[in-house]
Structures are given as C-alpha cells and as structure tokens.
Scaffold this motif. Structure first.
Motif, PDB file in Angstrom:
ATOM      1  N   LEU B 340       0.836  -1.205   0.000  1.00 34.70           N
ATOM      2  CA  LEU B 340       0.000   0.000   0.000  1.00 34.70           C
ATOM      3  C   LEU B 340       0.868   1.252   0.000  1.00 34.70           C
ATOM      4  O   LEU B 340       0.598   2.211  -0.732  1.00 34.70           O
ATOM      5  CB  LEU B 340      -0.886   0.015   1.240  1.00 34.70           C
ATOM      6  CG  LEU B 340      -2.310  -0.485   1.115  1.00 34.70           C
ATOM      7  CD1 LEU B 340      -2.971  -0.454   2.475  1.00 34.70           C
ATOM      8  CD2 LEU B 340      -3.088   0.363   0.139  1.00 34.70           C
ATOM      9  N   ALA B 341       1.922   1.204   0.810  1.00 31.06           N
ATOM     10  CA  ALA B 341       2.813   2.371   0.874  1.00 31.06           C
ATOM     11  C   ALA B 341       3.470   2.600  -0.488  1.00 31.06           C
ATOM     12  O   ALA B 341       3.543   3.727  -0.981  1.00 31.06           O
ATOM     13  CB  ALA B 341       3.863   2.168   1.958  1.00 31.06           C
ATOM     14  N   VAL B 342       3.957   1.501  -1.109  1.00 28.59           N
ATOM     15  CA  VAL B 342       4.621   1.628  -2.413  1.00 28.59           C
ATOM     16  C   VAL B 342       3.640   2.175  -3.441  1.00 28.59           C
ATOM     17  O   VAL B 342       3.932   3.125  -4.177  1.00 28.59           O
ATOM     18  CB  VAL B 342       5.172   0.255  -2.872  1.00 28.59           C
ATOM     19  CG1 VAL B 342       5.722   0.356  -4.270  1.00 28.59           C
ATOM     20  CG2 VAL B 342       6.233  -0.236  -1.915  1.00 28.59           C
ATOM     21  N   SER B 343       2.441   1.579  -3.486  1.00 27.48           N
ATOM     22  CA  SER B 343       1.512   1.992  -4.535  1.00 27.48           C
ATOM     23  C   SER B 343       1.004   3.401  -4.264  1.00 27.48           C
ATOM     24  O   SER B 343       0.805   4.181  -5.193  1.00 27.48           O
ATOM     25  CB  SER B 343       0.357   1.008  -4.630  1.00 27.48           C
ATOM     26  OG  SER B 343      -0.421   1.075  -3.481  1.00 27.48           O
ATOM     27  N   HIS B 344       0.841   3.732  -2.980  1.00 27.88           N
ATOM     28  CA  HIS B 344       0.401   5.095  -2.681  1.00 27.88           C
ATOM     29  C   HIS B 344       1.435   6.113  -3.147  1.00 27.88           C
ATOM     30  O   HIS B 344       1.086   7.162  -3.687  1.00 27.88           O
ATOM     31  CB  HIS B 344       0.155   5.267  -1.180  1.00 27.88           C
ATOM     32  CG  HIS B 344      -0.279   6.643  -0.813  1.00 27.88           C
ATOM     33  ND1 HIS B 344       0.573   7.545  -0.242  1.00 27.88           N
ATOM     34  CD2 HIS B 344      -1.456   7.285  -0.982  1.00 27.88           C
ATOM     35  CE1 HIS B 344      -0.082   8.693  -0.049  1.00 27.88           C
ATOM     36  NE2 HIS B 344      -1.306   8.553  -0.483  1.00 27.88           N
ATOM     37  N   ALA B 345       2.719   5.775  -2.962  1.00 24.97           N
ATOM     38  CA  ALA B 345       3.761   6.684  -3.442  1.00 24.97           C
ATOM     39  C   ALA B 345       3.596   6.920  -4.934  1.00 24.97           C
ATOM     40  O   ALA B 345       3.707   8.052  -5.419  1.00 24.97           O
ATOM     41  CB  ALA B 345       5.138   6.115  -3.138  1.00 24.97           C
ATOM     42  N   ALA B 346       3.297   5.846  -5.679  1.00 32.68           N
ATOM     43  CA  ALA B 346       3.183   5.991  -7.131  1.00 32.68           C
ATOM     44  C   ALA B 346       1.951   6.797  -7.506  1.00 32.68           C
ATOM     45  O   ALA B 346       2.039   7.796  -8.220  1.00 32.68           O
ATOM     46  CB  ALA B 346       3.135   4.610  -7.776  1.00 32.68           C
ATOM     47  N   PHE B 347       0.767   6.389  -7.000  1.00 30.61           N
ATOM     48  CA  PHE B 347      -0.424   7.067  -7.513  1.00 30.61           C
ATOM     49  C   PHE B 347      -0.638   8.439  -6.908  1.00 30.61           C
ATOM     50  O   PHE B 347      -1.082   9.355  -7.599  1.00 30.61           O
ATOM     51  CB  PHE B 347      -1.674   6.184  -7.443  1.00 30.61           C
ATOM     52  CG  PHE B 347      -2.213   5.846  -6.086  1.00 30.61           C
ATOM     53  CD1 PHE B 347      -2.799   6.796  -5.291  1.00 30.61           C
ATOM     54  CD2 PHE B 347      -2.204   4.523  -5.637  1.00 30.61           C
ATOM     55  CE1 PHE B 347      -3.325   6.468  -4.056  1.00 30.61           C
ATOM     56  CE2 PHE B 347      -2.726   4.192  -4.401  1.00 30.61           C
ATOM     57  CZ  PHE B 347      -3.281   5.165  -3.610  1.00 30.61           C
ATOM     58  N   LYS B 348      -0.261   8.625  -5.632  1.00 31.22           N
ATOM     59  CA  LYS B 348      -0.552   9.932  -5.053  1.00 31.22           C
ATOM     60  C   LYS B 348       0.396  10.991  -5.580  1.00 31.22           C
ATOM     61  O   LYS B 348      -0.009  12.138  -5.787  1.00 31.22           O
ATOM     62  CB  LYS B 348      -0.485   9.852  -3.524  1.00 31.22           C
ATOM     63  CG  LYS B 348      -1.056  11.040  -2.771  1.00 31.22           C
ATOM     64  CD  LYS B 348      -2.439  11.483  -3.229  1.00 31.22           C
ATOM     65  CE  LYS B 348      -3.556  10.524  -2.989  1.00 31.22           C
ATOM     66  NZ  LYS B 348      -3.884  10.290  -1.599  1.00 31.22           N
TER      67      LYS B 348
END
Lengths: 219, 672
Positions: B340-348
C-alpha cells in the motif's frame, strides 16, 4: 610611617568609592553624575597606588596611572563631550525617588557586607575588610541600570558596575596582570564609545534616549 | 568503502553541489540546473536503495566527539525499500519541477531547499542510530518547511499553513526525540542495535511506543494529528505537495515500521489494537472528508490520510495476528501494508503532479470551476485517470493488489487451522474488513468525482475552457508516474516477493510470485494474477466486441437529428453536476460527522415574492477535529500568551530588574 597610615588610606579610598557611588544614585543631573564618576576613577586609581606602594609592586603603580587616565579622565571626557550648556539641562527623572534610592543603597551595602563575611570571610588584612565595598558598588551600579531611564545615565550605571568589579579584583587579589588590566580598560573604553555613539544616534532619530519608550521591535 | 557507502556519500556530495549551484546560478538557468542535480540525487538514492533492498550491505560511518555511539548510515532491506520509494518519487518530482516552477517557486531559496529536502528524506531510512535518524529527520523537515513557504509573500494562507506545519512537525519531532530518549536511557546506547535489546513488554518500551506512535503518526497524517495536512498540502507548490504526500509521509510509515518491526518486535497485543484503531479511524475520517471536498488538492490531501490509515491498519493487524501466532496472515498483512505504501507513493505523487498540471494550465483548484480538461490536456487527463484508478483500488492498478492482499489477510487471519485464534482477533478482523469496504466505496466515489468533474463534461469557467496541455517534461513525469501505477498493478508477484524479503525471515512462506507476475499467498491459499485476469477478460470481451462491430457494419448508418435537441443542445455548463452537488447526498448521510454549515439565500422577483429570481447556496465544511480538539487548546495557549506578554513587555528596565532580583536572591540564599 607609611604602615600606620596604610589602613587609613585604604579606608579613605574605599570610603570615597562608596560615597561617590551613593551620590551618583542621589544626584539626578547628568553632569553631576559624570563628575562623580571622574572622582570615583581618581579614588580607584589612588586605591591601586596605595596597594602598590604597600606591597612594593611597581607594576601596580603603572596600573594606577592607567586607571587614572582611562577612568579618571578618558571616560568622563567622552561622556561629557558635548557643549556644557546642553548637558547641564539633562535631568534624569528616575523611577525611584531619592529617599527610596538611598535606602536601597544602604540595604545593598549591608547585604554585600553580610554576603562577603558569610561566604568568603573578611580575612585579616585591611584590603580584605574593605572588599564588600566592591560588591556594594556592583549592586549599586545594577540599581542605577534599572532605575534610570536615559541611555547615558544607564551607561554611568554600567561604568559604576565595572568600577565595582575592578575594586573587588584589587582588594582581594592585589589586582590582575597589567596586560589584562590594559585590555579590560580598552574594552570598557570601546564599549562606552560605541554606546555613546549609539545614544547620540538614538537622540537624533527618536528625539530622546528614554529607554523605556523602546519597546516595539521593527524589521 | 562499499557501494552503499559510496552511494550515500555521492548523495551528500550532490546535495552540497546542488545547494551551491542554486545559490550562484543565474535565475534563467536555476530551475534547469537545480532540476537536473535533484534528479541525479534521486537517481543515486534509487540505485543505493535498490542495492540495499537486494541485500547489499555496507554504509557510511561518521565518528563524532560526543559520548554516543558513532553515526552510522547503513540501510538494511527495509531501509532500502523506503529509500527506493522516496527517491522514486524524487525522480518524478525533480523532472516535473524543472519546467513547472516559475515565480517564487523557482526562487533561490526554494531551489536551495529542494536538494536539502530530498537528501534528508533519503537519509532517514539509511540511519541505524537514533542521532543520525533525528538529524536526517530534521533536515527533511527543514527543507520541506522552506519549500512550503516559497509563495508566502503573495498568499496569506501559505504563512498560516507554514505555522501549522512547523508546529505540528516540531510536535512530532518532540515525541520521537522523547521516545528515543526513553529507549536510550534504558539501554545505555543510541544505536539501533543497542535499542533492540530492550524487552518489548517493559514499561520503557510501552512509554516509548506511545511516544513513537504520536510522533510518527503525526508525520504519517494519522487522525487526530492530521490537521496540518488539509492546510499544508494544498498551499505548497504542487511538486512539493507531491513529494510531501508521496515520499515524506512514507518516512512516517517507515518510522512506525522501524519501531514495531525492527526495534520493539513482538510487543503486547494492545499495541496492535491501538494501531488498528488509529489507522481505521484515519482511513474513515480521511476518505469522508475527501469525498465531500470540492478543492482538488484538499481532496488529495485528505485521501492521503485515508491511505496512511489503511497502511497502519495493516501494520496493526499484522502485530495483532503475530501476537496470536497466526504468522502467515500476519506476514501477508504486513506485506500488504508495505505494498500500500509503495503503490500510494506511485499514484498519489502522480495525482498531485496532475493537480499541479491543472493549476499550471488553469490557475484553478476548485473543482466547481473546472471541467472539460480531458480534451484540452489529454496526457494529463490520462495520467490522472490511471492514478485515480489506483487511488480507488480498481483492478490492474497497484492500489487494488495491495487492498486485495490486506483484505485476504484480514478475512483469513481470524482463524488458524479452522480454530478461532482469539476473541480480540475475531472481533477486530471483521470490523477492519468493514472499515476497508466502506473506505473503498467512498474512495471510488471520491475519485469518480475528482476525475469526472475536473476532466469530463464541459468547462465551468473560462480558465478551464482556455486550458492548454503542460510542457513536455511535466508530461513525461506524469506518464512515468502512471506507468509505475500500472506496472505495480500488473506485476504484483515479483514486487510483493521483493517487499516480503524486507520484513519476513522466510519470505517465500508468506508471498510467492506465480504465473505471469501474479502473486500467491501460500499461508492463506489465495492467488491473484492480474495479467491472466486481463487476458481472461479480453477473451470474454473480444467476441462480444467483434459481434457488435459486425452487426454495426451490417446495418447502414443512419443520421439521427433530434427535432428539439432532447434538451441536451441547450444545456449550459451551469446545469451540470458540480463537485459540491455530486457530494451532497454524502454530506446528508454523514451530517453528524461532517457538521456542514449551509447558507441559502433566495432573491425574489420584485413584483411577486412567489417568483424566485436567483438562489445562492453556500456550503462550508470544517475539520471537526480541528474545531473541537485543537481550537480549545490553542485558545488556552493564546490566553496564556497574553498573560506572559505582561511579564515580558519589551522594557529593558524590566528585564534588567529580573536579573537584578535574581542576583539578589542568589546572594541572599548563599549567605543564609
């Protein structure tokens, strides 16, 4: 001959120091304060000379000459360096009335005697007995600093404080090395010069040097 | 010196070079030079982080004269992962800022702060002792504060945001410092190796845990320490908001993991429950505020709170499950939190950069005044769309994989070999699933609104109507971000397997890569293969599509001309849904939580009061936690401050009197 007079001379000089300090608190005119300061410088120089002669140290006599030139002549001249007519008009309106101020001076002198005798012991020598005078001068200088409104009157309080420190130094340890004394004297002279210029600028900019009007900070 | 050490040293050197360059470069070259050097810093960090993540060891030892353990920067695998995250965001942001910054955003101060911020963020995960950790943390905070204040001269809200941010950052820092101090006092050393020796059940560990939760929770935007987020992220320049939300917030997550996984592993059960509560509350509150916000950047800021809440929910669940020996589910939950942290970094970061592009093109961030940007800014719209899918956790994006894995671990976590592991877990897990379900639904609504209102329909203002696509470098950066969102979503297996190595001693037991980049959770028995999913849906969709095309070709084309336009031809932009009207039902449903204040003004026609000339509706939403929790405290401080003003009123005499009285008291006391 000299030995018999020695305690009296010490007493005379330190008495003069204390008296001038008390008078500085009492008098409100700037010119009078400056004259008292000059007198105090002379008394301090005399004190140093007496100690020097008593202990046979020629160095101290040199120091006393230095003190005489700086504190007895130089600093008062710098402070009074203005037309006599205008300086006579400068009257301080202190925060303490003369009676209260003199009472405070008395209390501070008693306190300094109590402190020195309790904490350090008065010792056997004449100079040791006189040491509380130095502390009293420091405290009186502080009192002047907080009770005077004008920048230059406060400067006199600061110089009185410095004289007190010097008095303690000479009475307890026979003074500091001449090089150090020289440096300190020059420092004080420099500080006074800077503050004097500063006070002059304040007067031209704000029309007065009453410190308690300087409360707001500006960028 | 090892490769990692060289990489860290190179980052520091490049950072110093970038600072000097920003100071001396001519204004016309500043953005370009600063951007290139920042990109290099981020790339170096990316490579260093990747090496550490893959298991390379080594570091940078800085001896100090103080009586403490020497400063050692040597990232482990977990540190490497977070270094990778922040520097990945750093690359996007640096590329973007090269052509997006103008005016005060491109000032000398801003470009000095940018490399400081990046280097600070990249060094925090590398620290292996509390002193260098705190040092890097403060460098990061300092850099971000200066960057935030870039535009303070022209907008008063920026200055206010700066004060909120500084106060909340220092509060966080204070708690973290206190936490480390407690641990260091008990263990007798400042290095993490020393701190690890503390028994997790001891009082010191419990006190430190609470302090750390407050400190790192503040940085990770958790409720109720999130109040700076809706002020700061919208007011900062967009590339800075992207870096803050995409990267800096992850450092808060890293702090949480550092405490719960590295320093004090296997803590008491209540730690897990506490983290789950805070995380769940943050997720719900964040997405609720985001769903009703009509300011694009405020929406994204609150959505960050939601995502971080989910990350902490996963972390808390994993701690709770580990406490009851449900290791497989615990590992899966932890890996899900990291994903979640990794993907949040990408999309946010893509979303914030997209919002920056919208502001760059229109000068507007109020959704009610946007619209129709999809045609005018196709690349931005596509990137923002993909990232919105990620934020709404729709399949084939990174967000979906992470939330799927989290749900799997929560659903299967309550039972071990068919038996209930504990009452606490069997109550907490279904509740957590419900929270995630509600959050996911609201997130979908939120991002449908964000994308639909901003990019579809007709422009609602002339600024939106005159929008032009942003410069090439900004488009490239946006496209890279969107690609990262898709890549993480299509190939979750290798990513999850790599992420699992950072927290699990036996990673293959927890997560495996299967098929074409699919992910499998052997301990739970769940498999997800997005590429196969895509192929499968294509197999279903293609025959249908072919059939439609064939049937369309068979019938001759008819032109249809509606005699009265069906009402559509005379529709004006004002008649469309706005962000406010779209969220109106939600505001009604969650009226008690949101406490909206609504003002309806009806102007009647002069001739008859039964006819209405115009109706004006104004609705404002405030942060309930801020008004109910922070305002009273702030008012108290203000009153105290007024009292103290009399004590310190600027009078020299008064200050001198204080020291004189103090001197007299000392003299009297010593002579007694």
């Amino acid at each position: 001959m000299f030995e018999t007079f020695y305690p009296q001379l010490i007493g005379l000089c330190t008495g003069a120091l204390l008296l001038t300090s008390a008078l500085m608190v009492w008098r409100h005119s700037l010119l009078a304060s400056i004259r008292l300061l000059a007198l105090q410088g002379v008394a301090l120089a005399a004190l140093v000379a007496v100690i020097g002669i008593a202990e046979g140290e020629s160095e101290l006599v040199l120091v006393s000459l230095l003190i005489l030139s700086v504190k007895g002549v130089g600093l008062p001249w710098v402070l009074a360096h203005q037309s006599k007519a205008s300086i006579k008009q400068i009257q301080e309106s202190p925060r303490l009335n003369p009676t209260a101020a003199l009472l405070a001076v008395t209390l501070l002198t008693i306190l300094s005697y109590v402190v020195v005798s309790r904490v350090f012991g008065l010792g056997d020598s004449e100079t040791g007995h006189a040491a509380p005078i130095g502390l009293a001068m420091v405290l009186i200088g502080f009192l002047l600093l907080i009770s005077r409104r004008r920048a230059r009157s406060q400067l006199i309080g600061f110089l009185l404080l410095d004289n007190g420190i010097a008095t303690i130094a000479f009475l307890t340890s026979g003074g500091v090395p001449i090089l150090l004394e020289f440096a300190v004297s020059l420092d004080v002279l420099l500080v006074v010069l800077i503050l004097h210029v500063f006070a002059g600028r304040m007067r031209t900019k704000f029309g007065g040097t009453a410190v308690d009007q300087l409360r707001e900070l500006h960028d | 010196m090892t490769g990692i050490g060289a990489g860290l040293l190179l980052q520091l050197g490049l950072g110093a070079l970038a600072v000097v360059t920003a100071l001396v470069a001519a204004p016309s070259l500043r953005s370009r030079a600063g951007g290139i050097l920042s990109t290099l810093i981020a790339v170096t960090g990316f490579v260093t982080g990747l090496a550490a993540l893959l298991g390379a060891t080594g570091g940078l030892l800085i001896p100090i004269a103080l009586p403490m353990d020497p400063l050692l920067l040597a990232p482990d695998r977990l540190g490497g992962l977070f270094m990778l995250i922040v520097s990945g965001v750093g690359i996007l942001v640096s590329l973007y800022s090269m052509s997006s910054t103008r005016g005060p955003d491109a000032s000398r101060t801003a470009w000095v702060a940018m490399p400081v911020f990046l280097v600070g963020m990249q060094l925090v995960p590398a620290a292996t002792d509390s002193v260098s950790f705190l040092l890097a943390w403060e460098i990061m905070t300092l850099g971000s504060t200066v960057l935030l204040l870039a535009d303070h001269a022209s907008r008063a809200t920026v200055a206010s945001a700066g004060i909120w941010y500084s106060a909340m950052s220092q509060l966080s820092f204070f708690f973290i410092l206190a936490g480390f101090a407690v641990l260091a006092a008990v263990s007798g050393g400042t290095s993490f190796a020393n701190l690890q020796a503390i028994e997790p059940g001891s009082w010191a560990a419990n006190v430190a845990f609470v302090l750390f939760l407050l400190g790192f929770g503040g940085k990770a935007e958790l409720v109720p320490l999130h109040v700076w987020v809706p002020r700061v992220l919208p007011e900062a320049p967009s590339h800075v908001s992207a870096a803050m939300s995409g990267a800096m917030v992850k450092i808060g997550v890293y702090g949480g993991l550092l405490v719960c996984v590295r320093l004090l592993p296997d803590g008491p059960v209540w730690w897990g429950i506490a983290i789950m509560l805070v995380g769940g509350a943050s997720a719900l509150y964040g997405i609720l505020q985001a769903s009703v916000s009509s300011d694009l950047k405020v929406l994204l800021a609150y959505s960050t709170t939601e995502n971080m809440g989910l990350v902490f929910l996963g972390l808390g669940a994993s701690m709770l499950l580990r406490g009851y020996d449900a290791t497989a589910a615990a590992d899966a939950a932890l890996v899900a939190a990291l994903l979640l942290a990794v993907s949040h970094a990408a999309f946010k970061s893509t979303l914030f950069l997209g919002a920056g592009a919208v502001i760059h093109a229109t000068g507007e961030r109020n959704l009610d005044r946007l619209g129709g940007l999809g045609v005018r800014m196709p690349v931005t719209a596509a990137a923002f769309g993909v990232a919105s899918l990620g934020a709404a956790a729709i399949p084939v994006t990174s967000g979906f994989v992470a939330e799927w894995m989290l749900l799997q671990s929560l659903i299967h976590g309550g039972r071990l070999d068919g038996a209930v592991v504990s009452v606490a877990a069997s109550v907490a897990m279904p509740l957590a699933v419900a929270v995630i379900a509600l959050t996911a639904g609201l997130a979908l609504l939120t991002f449908v609104k964000a994308y639909g209102i901003a990019f579809l329909a007709r422009p609602r203002s002339t600024a939106a109507a005159n929008a032009r696509e942003v410069p090439a470098l900004m488009r490239i950066s946006l496209a890279l971000g969107a690609l990262a969102v898709l890549a993480l979503g299509l190939l979750p297996g290798p990513v999850a397997a790599l992420v699992a190595t950072t927290v699990s001693p036996d990673p293959t037991a927890a997560v495996q890569s299967v098929g074409l980049g699919g992910v499998s959770l052997p301990g739970i028995g769940a498999v997800l293969d997005p590429i196969m999913l895509v192929v499968l849906s294509a197999l279903v969709a293609i025959p249908v599509l072919v059939a439609i095309i064939v049937s369309a070709r068979r019938h001759p084309h008819r032109t249809v001309d509606l005699p009265w336009g069906g009402g559509g031809s005379r529709a004006r932009p004002r008649m469309q849904y706005t962000a406010t009207s779209y969220a109106e039902p939600l505001v009604r449903v969650f009226d008690d939580v949101l406490k909206p204040s609504r003002d309806v003004q009806v102007t009647h026609v002069a001739e008859s009061r039964y006819l209405v000339e115009r109706v004006r509706v104004e609705q404002s939403l405030s942060d309930v936690i801020e008004t109910r929790l922070y305002r009273p405290v702030l008012n108290l401080f203000q009153r105290y401050g007024l009292v103290v003003r009399h004590v310190a009123n600027g009078s020299i005499h008064r200050y001198l009197s204080y020291s004189f009285v103090a001197l007299l008291i000392v003299l009297i006391v010593v002579s007694l």
